[in-house]
Structures are given as structure tokens and as C-alpha cells.
Design a protein around this motif. Structure first.
Motif, mmCIF file in Angstrom:
data_model
loop_
_atom_site.group_PDB
_atom_site.id
_atom_site.type_symbol
_atom_site.label_atom_id
_atom_site.label_comp_id
_atom_site.label_asym_id
_atom_site.label_seq_id
_atom_site.Cartn_x
_atom_site.Cartn_y
_atom_site.Cartn_z
ATOM 1 N N ALA A 111 28.042 75.204 76.480
ATOM 2 C CA ALA A 111 28.558 73.839 76.438
ATOM 3 C C ALA A 111 27.679 72.949 75.565
ATOM 4 C CB ALA A 111 28.651 73.267 77.853
ATOM 5 N N ILE A 112 26.597 73.498 75.047
ATOM 6 C CA ILE A 112 25.673 72.766 74.200
ATOM 7 C C ILE A 112 25.270 73.705 73.065
ATOM 8 C CG2 ILE A 112 23.658 73.394 75.592
ATOM 9 C CD1 ILE A 112 22.575 70.537 74.996
ATOM 10 N N SER A 113 25.091 73.158 71.893
ATOM 11 C CA SER A 113 24.820 74.000 70.736
ATOM 12 C C SER A 113 23.369 74.476 70.699
ATOM 13 C CB SER A 113 25.145 73.253 69.444
ATOM 14 O OG SER A 113 24.147 72.300 69.155
ATOM 15 N N GLN A 114 23.194 75.603 70.053
ATOM 16 C CA GLN A 114 21.843 76.144 69.868
ATOM 17 C C GLN A 114 21.014 75.181 69.028
ATOM 18 O OE1 GLN A 114 21.812 80.056 68.144
ATOM 19 N NE2 GLN A 114 19.681 80.394 68.680
ATOM 20 N N LYS A 115 21.644 74.543 68.065
ATOM 21 C CA LYS A 115 20.936 73.594 67.200
ATOM 22 C C LYS A 115 20.369 72.429 68.018
ATOM 23 C CE LYS A 115 21.607 70.565 63.248
ATOM 24 N NZ LYS A 115 22.551 69.999 62.299
ATOM 25 N N ASP A 116 21.159 71.891 68.942
ATOM 26 C CA ASP A 116 20.689 70.780 69.774
ATOM 27 C C ASP A 116 19.513 71.196 70.659
ATOM 28 O OD1 ASP A 116 22.537 69.012 68.736
ATOM 29 O OD2 ASP A 116 23.975 69.293 70.363
ATOM 30 N N VAL A 117 19.617 72.376 71.245
ATOM 31 C CA VAL A 117 18.546 72.851 72.122
ATOM 32 C C VAL A 117 17.289 73.136 71.307
ATOM 33 C CG1 VAL A 117 17.831 74.723 73.672
ATOM 34 C CG2 VAL A 117 20.118 73.733 73.864
ATOM 35 N N SER A 118 17.456 73.792 70.156
ATOM 36 C CA SER A 118 16.307 74.100 69.300
ATOM 37 C C SER A 118 15.608 72.828 68.848
ATOM 38 C CB SER A 118 16.750 74.905 68.080
ATOM 39 O OG SER A 118 17.266 76.147 68.479
ATOM 40 N N ALA A 119 16.385 71.848 68.440
ATOM 41 C CA ALA A 119 15.800 70.586 67.980
ATOM 42 C C ALA A 119 14.968 69.945 69.084
ATOM 43 C CB ALA A 119 16.892 69.638 67.505
ATOM 44 N N ASN A 120 15.472 69.969 70.300
ATOM 45 C CA ASN A 120 14.745 69.370 71.414
ATOM 46 C C ASN A 120 13.445 70.118 71.691
ATOM 47 O OD1 ASN A 120 14.313 67.667 73.739
ATOM 48 N ND2 ASN A 120 14.827 69.460 74.942
ATOM 49 N N HIS A 121 13.501 71.444 71.692
ATOM 50 C CA HIS A 121 12.296 72.232 71.954
ATOM 51 C C HIS A 121 11.265 72.029 70.843
ATOM 52 C CE1 HIS A 121 13.145 74.731 75.548
ATOM 53 N NE2 HIS A 121 14.372 74.349 75.285
ATOM 54 N N LEU A 122 11.723 71.916 69.603
ATOM 55 C CA LEU A 122 10.792 71.686 68.500
ATOM 56 C C LEU A 122 10.153 70.301 68.595
ATOM 57 C CD1 LEU A 122 12.737 73.369 65.577
ATOM 58 C CD2 LEU A 122 10.628 74.172 66.668
ATOM 59 N N GLU A 123 10.930 69.302 69.005
ATOM 60 C CA GLU A 123 10.370 67.959 69.206
ATOM 61 C C GLU A 123 9.299 67.976 70.295
ATOM 62 O OE1 GLU A 123 10.703 65.019 67.683
ATOM 63 O OE2 GLU A 123 12.101 65.823 66.204
ATOM 64 N N LEU A 124 9.570 68.676 71.382
ATOM 65 C CA LEU A 124 8.583 68.784 72.459
ATOM 66 C C LEU A 124 7.317 69.480 71.969
ATOM 67 C CD1 LEU A 124 10.865 69.812 75.459
ATOM 68 C CD2 LEU A 124 9.608 67.663 75.220
ATOM 69 N N LEU A 125 7.480 70.552 71.206
ATOM 70 C CA LEU A 125 6.333 71.259 70.648
ATOM 71 C C LEU A 125 5.533 70.350 69.731
ATOM 72 C CD1 LEU A 125 4.787 73.954 70.095
ATOM 73 C CD2 LEU A 125 6.377 74.264 68.180
ATOM 74 N N LEU A 126 6.217 69.648 68.867
ATOM 75 C CA LEU A 126 5.560 68.740 67.925
ATOM 76 C C LEU A 126 4.759 67.666 68.673
ATOM 77 C CD1 LEU A 126 5.326 68.118 64.866
ATOM 78 C CD2 LEU A 126 7.288 66.606 65.155
ATOM 79 N N ASP A 127 5.377 67.092 69.694
ATOM 80 C CA ASP A 127 4.692 66.055 70.473
ATOM 81 C C ASP A 127 3.467 66.602 71.203
ATOM 82 O OD1 ASP A 127 6.484 64.145 69.656
ATOM 83 O OD2 ASP A 127 7.690 64.227 71.488
ATOM 84 N N ARG A 128 3.591 67.778 71.787
ATOM 85 C CA ARG A 128 2.502 68.340 72.585
ATOM 86 C C ARG A 128 1.360 68.882 71.738
ATOM 87 N NH1 ARG A 128 6.071 71.557 77.074
ATOM 88 N NH2 ARG A 128 6.755 69.702 78.187
ATOM 89 N N VAL A 129 1.695 69.517 70.628
ATOM 90 C CA VAL A 129 0.678 70.216 69.844
ATOM 91 C C VAL A 129 0.020 69.311 68.813
ATOM 92 C CG1 VAL A 129 0.305 72.145 68.237
ATOM 93 C CG2 VAL A 129 1.775 72.447 70.235
ATOM 94 N N THR A 130 0.789 68.460 68.158
ATOM 95 C CA THR A 130 0.231 67.661 67.061
ATOM 96 C C THR A 130 0.465 66.165 67.251
ATOM 97 O OG1 THR A 130 2.228 67.821 65.713
ATOM 98 C CG2 THR A 130 0.577 69.566 65.430
ATOM 99 N N GLN A 131 0.781 65.750 68.459
ATOM 100 C CA GLN A 131 1.018 64.342 68.777
ATOM 101 C C GLN A 131 2.042 63.717 67.815
ATOM 102 O OE1 GLN A 131 -2.379 65.565 68.680
ATOM 103 N NE2 GLN A 131 -1.892 66.027 70.790
#
Length: 130
Positions: free
Chosen positions: A70-90
Motif C-alpha cells: 500500500a506504500i511504494s518502495q521509493k517512499d519507504v527508502s527515502a524515509n529510511h535514508l533521511e533517518l540514516l542521514l540525520d543519525r549519522v551525519t546530522q
């Protein structure tokens, strides 16, 4: 309940969403067969039903019921990458990209794609300038 694109999926949820993205709608038996590792039938059922309850998957009224994303892989991937970016490199993109480029052997195609992405970003930036 509608899933929010900004909601994080657990590794177990990602595994089953990956099946739905790759194969399309699956019955419980089909999902159990395709999971690729020993797992209980009822565990598969529980995971798929939870994804449907959370709004990440849809369950049809057919017999047997089919589950679909019910949700695209692109949307989920984008969210996980944003979380990674925030956590790892602020939130700073440069260290993450530098690490990925320095740590891997990129193909000519990958380098070309990166150039295209940077050129698009430069054009957007120029369009925003008064």
C-alpha cells in the motif's frame, strides 16, 4: 488506517514488504513459500496482517486473500535514508556521499548517474536564485 510515508519499518516488516514489492499481490501461502527461509506459517500470517493493520499493505477480500503493498518502495527508502542521514551525519549529505564514493568501486554508469543528479541539483539551485 493509512500508513505514513515517514514511518519507519522494522527489518521484519521490510522483509515482507520486499516480497510484496518484488512479486506483487501474494496469498499467505505464496508469501510463505517465497520468504526463502524457515519460518512458521502463522508467523507469516501475523506479519502480513500487521502490515495491513498499519496501512503498509492491503488485504483483499478474495479467497484466498491476497496481500499487496500500500506504500511504494521509493517512499519507504527515502524515509529510511533521511533517518540514516540525520543519525549519522546530522543531516549533512557530503560526508555520507564522500564515504560511499571513496569506499566503493563505482561503475562508469553509476558515476554518470551521480553527475546527472548533481547537474539537476545545480539547475534547481540556479532556478531558486533571484
Amino acid at each position: 488506517m493509512k500508513a505514513k510515508a515517514n514511518r519507519k519499518l522494522s527489518p521484519g516488516e521490510m522483509e515482507f514488504m520486499g516480497l510484496l514489492w518484488e512479486y506483487g499481490p501474494l496469498s499467505l501461502a505464496e508469501a510463505h513459500e517465497r520468504v526463502g527461509r524457515p519460518i512458521g506459517y502463522t508467523t507469516v500470517q501475523t506479519r502480513l496482517n500487521r502490515l495491513a493493520e498499519k496501512g503498509f499493505a492491503k488485504r483483499s477480500n478474495d479467497r484466498p486473500a491476497k496481500y499487496s503493498a500500500a506504500i511504494s518502495q521509493k517512499d519507504v527508502s527515502a524515509n529510511h535514508l533521511e533517518l540514516l542521514l540525520d543519525r549519522v551525519t546530522q543531516g549533512n549529505v557530503v560526508p555520507l556521499v564522500a564515504h560511499l564514493v571513496d569506499d566503493r568501486s563505482l561503475t562508469h554508469e553509476e558515476l554518470g548517474e551521480l553527475r546527472r543528479i548533481i547537474e539537476q541539483a545545480e539547475r534547481r539551485l540556479e532556478e531558486e536564485q533571484p
